[in-house]
Design an enzyme around this catalytic site. Structure first.
Site, PDB file in Angstrom:
ATOM      1  CG  HIS A  83      -1.782   1.718   1.415  1.00 21.42           C
ATOM      2  ND1 HIS A  83      -3.274   1.515   0.632  1.00 21.42           N
ATOM      3  CD2 HIS A  83      -1.353   2.553   1.660  1.00 21.42           C
ATOM      4  CE1 HIS A  83      -3.584   2.392   0.978  1.00 21.42           C
ATOM      5  NE2 HIS A  83      -2.090   3.203   1.589  1.00 21.42           N
ATOM      6  CG  ASP A 162     -11.921   3.447   4.801  1.00 21.12           C
ATOM      7  OD1 ASP A 162     -12.175   4.334   5.744  1.00 21.12           O
ATOM      8  OD2 ASP A 162     -11.788   3.679   3.696  1.00 21.12           O
ATOM      9  NE  ARG A 169     -10.457  11.062   8.272  1.00 19.48           N
ATOM     10  CZ  ARG A 169      -9.537  10.007   7.587  1.00 19.48           C
ATOM     11  NH1 ARG A 169      -9.831   8.120   7.439  1.00 19.48           N
ATOM     12  NH2 ARG A 169      -8.238  10.162   7.864  1.00 19.48           N
TER      13      ARG A 169
HETATM   14  N1  URA Z   1      -5.146   6.397   2.709  1.00 20.21           N
HETATM   15  C1  URA Z   1      -6.605   5.548   3.536  1.00 20.21           C
HETATM   16  O1  URA Z   1      -7.120   4.764   2.642  1.00 20.21           O
HETATM   17  N2  URA Z   1      -7.558   6.344   4.274  1.00 20.21           N
HETATM   18  C2  URA Z   1      -7.017   7.586   4.609  1.00 20.21           C
HETATM   19  O2  URA Z   1      -7.857   7.492   6.237  1.00 20.21           O
HETATM   20  C3  URA Z   1      -5.814   8.196   3.909  1.00 20.21           C
HETATM   21  C4  URA Z   1      -5.530   7.737   2.859  1.00 20.21           C
END
Ligand code: URA
Length: 429
Positions: A83, A162, A169
């Site tokens: 990642h 998420d 966010r």
């Molecule tokens: N990448 C993600 O997947 N989540 C975050 O909060 C910030 C960057």
């Protein structure tokens, strides 16, 4: 259980949230019983008060539990993942995925789309005609078994928390918190079932984290989460003050990735890729250390196995890969306004120029233009004469081209002295 206002007040007043409160919060957000204004209030309290490592692990656990998880044990071997925290011109996954598979390990990744000035791997892959990033789970698993590499879009059912929290966010200035970022990144990795993860945490002007210190605190939290879930995690910190490589924009980056896969390409892309490949192979079941892993990766780039695996991978996911064959767009050249040395190429400005050209999104549902983007003709430290070509921006219409060229011109700094050598890999943990 506390009512939601009590949970918000608890954090507002600087207390630690326990697993029960965090689970109630995440569950309520996903079920729709906690409205966006209350979720946003808690997110802001978290940003102002911070999250402890224990809270971060508990938040991540609640996020993983908010959806389905993938069981990769049927593969019978550890599945590796990588990642990147997001950078400009970062096409490393396009090279690393087939490279690691060509070395005999299994690489499986669920990826997201790019938003803002950095591109996403899925958009890059989709610039190859026919390439399918939405694979049913069974096909994803079969492909991993057959060729050892698959990169797909993350299914809707994994970590739904998420998607909701990230969208909130994004519009409430609460992205920038190490605990929230670590829980968000790692929840997706944990839910997708991969056994070992190499994180490439980008540091600099074009990245989420501007300083090495910030990146180190994110690394600590991600490794703590990895340990709590029994996943092996290695973190690298790499420079993102200037773009990685010369190409920025979806298809342009695939072309550059192909150059690297063919044993050529820019040194910086090659170096980051080989560093991560060595670390990933050391986390695999091949029984090699990082030095031997890197040596094997270098051999696979040199002898054509990595390029051959890229071609197989494209074919398996429906992509018709023909290097150099795509609809080229008209370009505008940016020239050096004076003689000297290129002392800086601002990654953020180059990323914005590519985005303005059509390579990136401003909003989640924007389309991207596969052929749009920027190609740099000069790198940091190169000498230039007045009028020399610095970069070209490619876009579908003249208005975008000229707006993007203006942004791009602002990315270059030219001075009289040769700038100090830049370090590319800044550290690891
Ligand atoms: N990448 C993600 O997947 N989540 C975050 O909060 C910030 C960057």
């Amino acid at each position: 259980m506390d009512v939601v206002t009590d949970i918000i007040a608890w954090k507002r007043d600087g207390h630690e949230l326990d697993a029960e409160r965090l689970t109630a919060f995440v569950g309520g957000v996903v079920a729709g019983s906690i409205p966006a204004y209350q979720a946003s209030a808690l997110l802001m309290a978290i940003v102002l008060r911070g999250l402890s490592p224990a809270e971060t692990v508990d938040l991540c656990r609640a996020m993983v539990a908010s959806g389905k998880t993938l069981d990769l044990s049927v593969i019978g071997r550890p599945v590796l993942d990588k990642h990147s925290s997001g950078g400009v011109g970062d096409k490393v996954t396009l090279v690393l995925a087939p490279l690691v598979a060509a070395c005999g390990a299994v690489f499986g990744k669920m990826s997201g789309r790019g938003l803002g000035h950095t591109g996403g791997t899925l958009d890059k892959l989709e610039s190859i005609p026919g390439f399918k990033v939405r694979l049913p789970q069974g096909e994803f698993l079969r492909q991993l078994e057959r060729i050892g590499v698959a990169v797909v879009s993350q299914g809707e059912r994994l970590v739904p928390a998420d998607r909701i929290l990230y969208a909130l966010r994004d519009v409430t200035a609460t992205v920038d918190n190490a605990g929230l970022i670590a829980a968000s990144i790692m929840a997706k990795k944990i839910a997708s079932g991969t056994a070992a993860i190499v994180l490439d945490l980008k540091v600099g002007d074009g990245a989420f984290m501007r300083t090495l210190e910030e990146a180190r605190s994110l690394s600590r939290l991600c490794r703590e989460i990895g340990a709590a879930f029994g996943r092996r995690v290695t973190c690298f910190f790499t420079a993102m003050d200037a773009p990685l490589g010369r190409a920025v924009g979806n298809r342009l980056e695939v072309e550059e990735a192909w150059d690297v896969l063919s044993g050529a390409g820019p040194d910086d892309v090659r170096e980051v890729t080989l560093t991560l490949a060595g670390a990933l192979l050391a986390l695999s079941d091949l029984g090699v250390d990082e030095t031997e892993g890197r040596r094997r990766a270098e051999a696979a780039l040199a002898d054509g196995r990595a390029a051959g695996m890229f071609e197989r991978w494209c074919l398996m996911q429906g992509g018709r890969w023909q290097p150099g064959v795509f609809n080229r767009l008209a370009g505008v050249e940016v020239k050096a306004p004076r003689a000297g040395y290129v002392t800086a190429i601002g990654a953020m400005d180059v990323g914005r120029a590519a985005q303005t050209a059509g390579a990136g999104r401003q909003k989640v549902d924007d389309d991207v233009d596969p052929a749009a983007g920027v190609v740099l003709a000069r790198g940091v430290g190169n000498a230039v004469a007045t009028g020399d070509l610095l970069a070209t921006v490619f876009a579908r219409d003249a208005a975008r081209r000229s707006r993007a060229a203006e942004v791009l011109a602002g990315a270059f700094a030219i001075g009289d002295a040769l700038p100090p050598e830049r370090a590319l890999v800044l550290g690891r943990e």
